[in-house]
Design a protein around this motif. Structure first.
Motif, PDB file in Angstrom:
ATOM      1  N   LEU A 161      -6.527  -1.005  -2.879  1.00  0.00           N
ATOM      2  CA  LEU A 161      -5.192  -0.839  -3.462  1.00  0.00           C
ATOM      3  C   LEU A 161      -5.333   0.244  -4.530  1.00  0.00           C
ATOM      4  CD1 LEU A 161      -2.895  -3.693  -4.174  1.00  0.00           C
ATOM      5  CD2 LEU A 161      -3.528  -2.455  -6.188  1.00  0.00           C
ATOM      6  N   GLU A 162      -4.608   1.334  -4.359  1.00  0.00           N
ATOM      7  CA  GLU A 162      -4.794   2.420  -5.335  1.00  0.00           C
ATOM      8  C   GLU A 162      -3.463   3.069  -5.691  1.00  0.00           C
ATOM      9  OE1 GLU A 162      -6.864   5.786  -3.648  1.00  0.00           O
ATOM     10  OE2 GLU A 162      -5.720   5.619  -1.803  1.00  0.00           O
ATOM     11  N   LEU A 163      -3.461   3.633  -6.878  1.00  0.00           N
ATOM     12  CA  LEU A 163      -2.268   4.360  -7.342  1.00  0.00           C
ATOM     13  C   LEU A 163      -2.371   5.800  -6.858  1.00  0.00           C
ATOM     14  CD1 LEU A 163       0.255   4.552  -9.256  1.00  0.00           C
ATOM     15  CD2 LEU A 163      -1.364   5.227 -11.049  1.00  0.00           C
ATOM     16  N   VAL A 164      -1.297   6.314  -6.287  1.00  0.00           N
ATOM     17  CA  VAL A 164      -1.301   7.709  -5.832  1.00  0.00           C
ATOM     18  C   VAL A 164      -0.185   8.455  -6.571  1.00  0.00           C
ATOM     19  CG1 VAL A 164      -1.163   9.238  -3.823  1.00  0.00           C
ATOM     20  CG2 VAL A 164      -2.055   6.918  -3.549  1.00  0.00           C
ATOM     21  N   ASP A 165      -0.578   9.549  -7.216  1.00  0.00           N
ATOM     22  CA  ASP A 165       0.372  10.360  -7.982  1.00  0.00           C
ATOM     23  C   ASP A 165       0.945  11.440  -7.072  1.00  0.00           C
ATOM     24  OD1 ASP A 165       1.691  12.085  -9.628  1.00  0.00           O
ATOM     25  OD2 ASP A 165       0.080  12.273 -11.111  1.00  0.00           O
ATOM     26  N   LEU A 166       2.209  11.311  -6.728  1.00  0.00           N
ATOM     27  CA  LEU A 166       2.846  12.310  -5.869  1.00  0.00           C
ATOM     28  C   LEU A 166       3.946  13.052  -6.623  1.00  0.00           C
ATOM     29  CD1 LEU A 166       2.802  10.230  -2.592  1.00  0.00           C
ATOM     30  CD2 LEU A 166       1.699  12.436  -2.908  1.00  0.00           C
ATOM     31  N   SER A 167       3.827  13.015  -7.960  1.00  0.00           N
ATOM     32  CA  SER A 167       4.902  13.603  -8.764  1.00  0.00           C
ATOM     33  C   SER A 167       4.955  15.129  -8.650  1.00  0.00           C
ATOM     34  CB  SER A 167       4.766  13.175 -10.238  1.00  0.00           C
ATOM     35  OG  SER A 167       3.507  13.582 -10.727  1.00  0.00           O
ATOM     36  N   ALA A 168       3.853  15.743  -8.134  1.00  0.00           N
ATOM     37  CA  ALA A 168       3.900  17.195  -7.921  1.00  0.00           C
ATOM     38  C   ALA A 168       4.745  17.518  -6.680  1.00  0.00           C
ATOM     39  CB  ALA A 168       2.486  17.738  -7.763  1.00  0.00           C
ATOM     40  N   GLU A 169       4.817  16.560  -5.754  1.00  0.00           N
ATOM     41  CA  GLU A 169       5.615  16.741  -4.532  1.00  0.00           C
ATOM     42  C   GLU A 169       7.089  16.471  -4.793  1.00  0.00           C
ATOM     43  OE1 GLU A 169       4.442  17.132  -1.175  1.00  0.00           O
ATOM     44  OE2 GLU A 169       2.464  17.544  -2.032  1.00  0.00           O
ATOM     45  N   LEU A 170       7.308  15.440  -5.619  1.00  0.00           N
ATOM     46  CA  LEU A 170       8.667  14.965  -5.881  1.00  0.00           C
ATOM     47  C   LEU A 170       8.646  14.366  -7.292  1.00  0.00           C
ATOM     48  CD1 LEU A 170      11.478  14.217  -4.596  1.00  0.00           C
ATOM     49  CD2 LEU A 170      10.443  12.046  -3.931  1.00  0.00           C
ATOM     50  N   SER A 171       9.530  14.858  -8.158  1.00  0.00           N
ATOM     51  CA  SER A 171       9.413  14.448  -9.557  1.00  0.00           C
ATOM     52  C   SER A 171       9.504  12.924  -9.699  1.00  0.00           C
ATOM     53  CB  SER A 171      10.475  15.140 -10.415  1.00  0.00           C
ATOM     54  OG  SER A 171      11.715  14.644 -10.074  1.00  0.00           O
ATOM     55  N   ASP A 172       8.629  12.387 -10.567  1.00  0.00           N
ATOM     56  CA  ASP A 172       8.581  10.952 -10.900  1.00  0.00           C
ATOM     57  C   ASP A 172       8.159  10.041  -9.741  1.00  0.00           C
ATOM     58  OD1 ASP A 172       9.517  11.830 -13.308  1.00  0.00           O
ATOM     59  OD2 ASP A 172      11.542  10.977 -13.097  1.00  0.00           O
ATOM     60  N   TYR A 173       7.668  10.639  -8.650  1.00  0.00           N
ATOM     61  CA  TYR A 173       7.362   9.807  -7.476  1.00  0.00           C
ATOM     62  C   TYR A 173       5.876   9.427  -7.422  1.00  0.00           C
ATOM     63  CZ  TYR A 173       6.346   8.832  -2.510  1.00  0.00           C
ATOM     64  OH  TYR A 173       5.888   8.284  -1.337  1.00  0.00           O
ATOM     65  N   TYR A 174       5.645   8.118  -7.300  1.00  0.00           N
ATOM     66  CA  TYR A 174       4.279   7.570  -7.174  1.00  0.00           C
ATOM     67  C   TYR A 174       4.278   6.544  -6.054  1.00  0.00           C
ATOM     68  CZ  TYR A 174       3.616   9.530 -11.824  1.00  0.00           C
ATOM     69  OH  TYR A 174       3.541  10.387 -12.883  1.00  0.00           O
ATOM     70  N   GLN A 175       3.086   6.227  -5.600  1.00  0.00           N
ATOM     71  CA  GLN A 175       3.006   5.097  -4.659  1.00  0.00           C
ATOM     72  C   GLN A 175       1.753   4.269  -4.927  1.00  0.00           C
ATOM     73  OE1 GLN A 175       0.969   6.890  -0.706  1.00  0.00           O
ATOM     74  NE2 GLN A 175       3.145   7.356  -0.805  1.00  0.00           N
ATOM     75  N   ILE A 176       1.846   2.998  -4.519  1.00  0.00           N
ATOM     76  CA  ILE A 176       0.644   2.180  -4.448  1.00  0.00           C
ATOM     77  C   ILE A 176       0.270   2.198  -2.975  1.00  0.00           C
ATOM     78  CG2 ILE A 176      -0.382  -0.098  -4.816  1.00  0.00           C
ATOM     79  CD1 ILE A 176       0.750   0.337  -7.396  1.00  0.00           C
ATOM     80  N   ASN A 177      -0.887   2.746  -2.692  1.00  0.00           N
ATOM     81  CA  ASN A 177      -1.340   2.802  -1.313  1.00  0.00           C
ATOM     82  C   ASN A 177      -2.261   1.600  -1.068  1.00  0.00           C
ATOM     83  OD1 ASN A 177      -1.725   3.987   1.292  1.00  0.00           O
ATOM     84  ND2 ASN A 177      -3.757   4.643   0.605  1.00  0.00           N
ATOM     85  N   VAL A 178      -1.893   0.793  -0.077  1.00  0.00           N
ATOM     86  CA  VAL A 178      -2.677  -0.413   0.209  1.00  0.00           C
ATOM     87  C   VAL A 178      -3.241  -0.294   1.622  1.00  0.00           C
ATOM     88  CG1 VAL A 178      -2.703  -2.945   0.095  1.00  0.00           C
ATOM     89  CG2 VAL A 178      -0.944  -1.665  -1.141  1.00  0.00           C
TER      90      VAL A 178
END
Ligand code: MEV
Length: 438
Positions: A161-178
């Motif tokens: 289970l990890e945090l993925v920072d995708l805010s460079a792709e889309l502002s304020d966007y993150y995901q928890i990838n499981v």
């Protein structure tokens, strides 16, 4: 003009058909009769099918056939296939026969891990989000225990289970990838239930996190769902033989092998060709996936996205000639299940799994990968030698004759006539007309 309807799902099946007939059919009686002729006399079986979906009015038949003679890792299989396209099972069977005395298909599984994501917004600094995530990660995992325990007992569960920072792709966007191991289950319900629990807990923890509150940062969940992109759930299937064994009546083994490899190169170079090339692969894959009660839309989405993983859509199969040996292989993502879903429910699915020797999910992945490779082999073999239409139209002849409402006697005569004459719709029509007027 049909009007919107409300409470439709609560109507009986007869009422639904009546509504359909009076609003949409030119001939209401005939339309209703067509629908009802597909009802099964076995009430229990019919009820089972009716309850698979909402608003069922009848059954939609697909032909179901068998492609025998598949030698896969030295075991002989017959592949159950559900498909409407005339030439697919014939092609698969030819391919199986071709490779039968050349060592058959060798397969293996590269991985069985699937994933899902909690997609969310966060309007604060990403390093603070990471600190928060690290502090709640164990809690998020713990919160899924009620549903992971039985999966863990079977050897599966949450892998990471990890945090993925995708805010460079889309502002304020993150995901928890499981990432998940779901053993013999396709695992959609398990994965989605875990994700929704994680999302609820994430939301709750964030709402109470002091540094978010004091700085007015907010974390909001957008959606949580499994991914049908499964690059870690992959099977391979390979065939190989000395090129001399590839010779046909019209072409030497070397020429065949060179043309074959060139055909794959073309699919890698041209998206127009790649899509059709892979469509041919999916003829085999979908037919077995459907026959084994799996979700062919998920498989389609996964395979096509994998074919584009380099950034360019390419062939999902590969070929090479090395030291006089021709090798042809597929590496394909296949998130399949052999327990759960329709597998224990649909009598034909159960039987088809029995035909396949009751495989585990990884075993089924290998059988399905083989079906895709075999189908592609047959298509490319025809395309680089005789062309596709000869075989295809021969198989399609029966459909044309049925369209022309040919009698059994007319069919026999037509099949004999077209055994030496090219089949076209017009030629078949002319033949039947002149046969009727002879
Ligand atoms: C037809 O269903 C599939 C083919 O077009 C595949 C191919 O072109 O490789 C024959």
């Amino acid at each position: 003009m049909a009007k919107p309807v409300s409470g439709f799902s609560k109507c009986t099946k007869d009422q639904k058909i009546e509504w359909l007939a009076s609003n949409y059919f030119a001939d209401a009686n005939q339309g209703s009769a067509v629908l009802k002729q597909y009802w099964n006399d076995n009430q229990k079986l019919q009820k089972l099918h009716d309850e698979f979906i909402e608003n069922a009015v009848t059954n939609y038949y697909l032909p179901f056939g068998i492609a025998p003679n598949f030698l896969i890792n030295d075991i002989l299989y017959a592949l159950p296939m559900a498909i409407e396209e005339s030439s697919v099972i014939a092609a698969a069977s030819n391919s199986a026969k071709f490779w039968l005395d050349k060592g058959g298909f060798k397969t293996h599984v590269k991985g069985t891990i699937k994933s899902g994501q909690v997609h969310f917004n966060f309007n604060g600094p990403s390093d603070l989000l990471r600190t928060f995530f690290d502090s709640v990660k164990a809690l998020l995992l713990e919160g899924t225990q009620a549903i992971t325990t039985s999966m863990e007992r079977r050897g599966g569960g949450i892998i990471s289970l990890e945090l993925v920072d995708l805010s460079a792709e889309l502002s304020d966007y993150y995901q928890i990838n499981v990432r998940f191991e779901t053993k013999d289950a396709m695992g959609a319900n398990f994965i989605n239930s875990c994700l929704e629990l994680i999302a609820t807990n994430l939301d709750r923890q964030a709402a109470n996190y002091e540094k978010f509150i004091s700085n007015n940062y907010s974390l909001s969940i957008v959606l949580s769902i499994l991914s049908n992109y499964v690059p870690e759930c992959v099977a391979t299937a390979t065939v190989s033989c000395p090129i001399s064994l590839l010779a046909t009546e019209s072409i030497s083994g070397l020429e065949f092998a060179n043309k074959f490899v060139r055909a794959i190169d073309i699919a890698n170079a041209s998206v127009q060709r790649a899509v059709t090339h892979n469509k041919g692969v999916m003829n085999g894959i979908d037919a077995v996936v459907l026959a084994t009660g799996n979700d062919f839309r998920a498989i389609e989405a996964g395979v096509h996205s994998y074919a584009a993983k380099s950034g360019k859509y390419k062939s999902i199969t590969h070929a090479k000639i090395e030291d006089g040996i021709f090798s042809f292989w597929i590496e394909v993502p296949l998130a399949l299940g052999t327990v759960g879903g329709l597998t224990n429910l649909h009598p034909l699915v159960k039987l088809n799994l029995e035909i396949l020797k009751n495989p585990s999910a990884p075993q089924l992945m290998q059988l399905v990968a083989t079906a895709g490779l075999a189908q592609n082999f047959a298509a490319i073999k025809s395309l680089i030698t005789t062309g596709i239409q000869k075989g295809h139209m021969k198989m399609h002849l029966k459909n044309i004759l049925n369209q022309l409402e040919a009698t059994q006697e007319e069919k026999v005569a037509a099949i004999e006539h077209f055994s030496i004459v090219a089949v076209t719709h017009a030629a078949a029509k002319n033949f039947i007309n002149s046969y009727r007027n002879r």
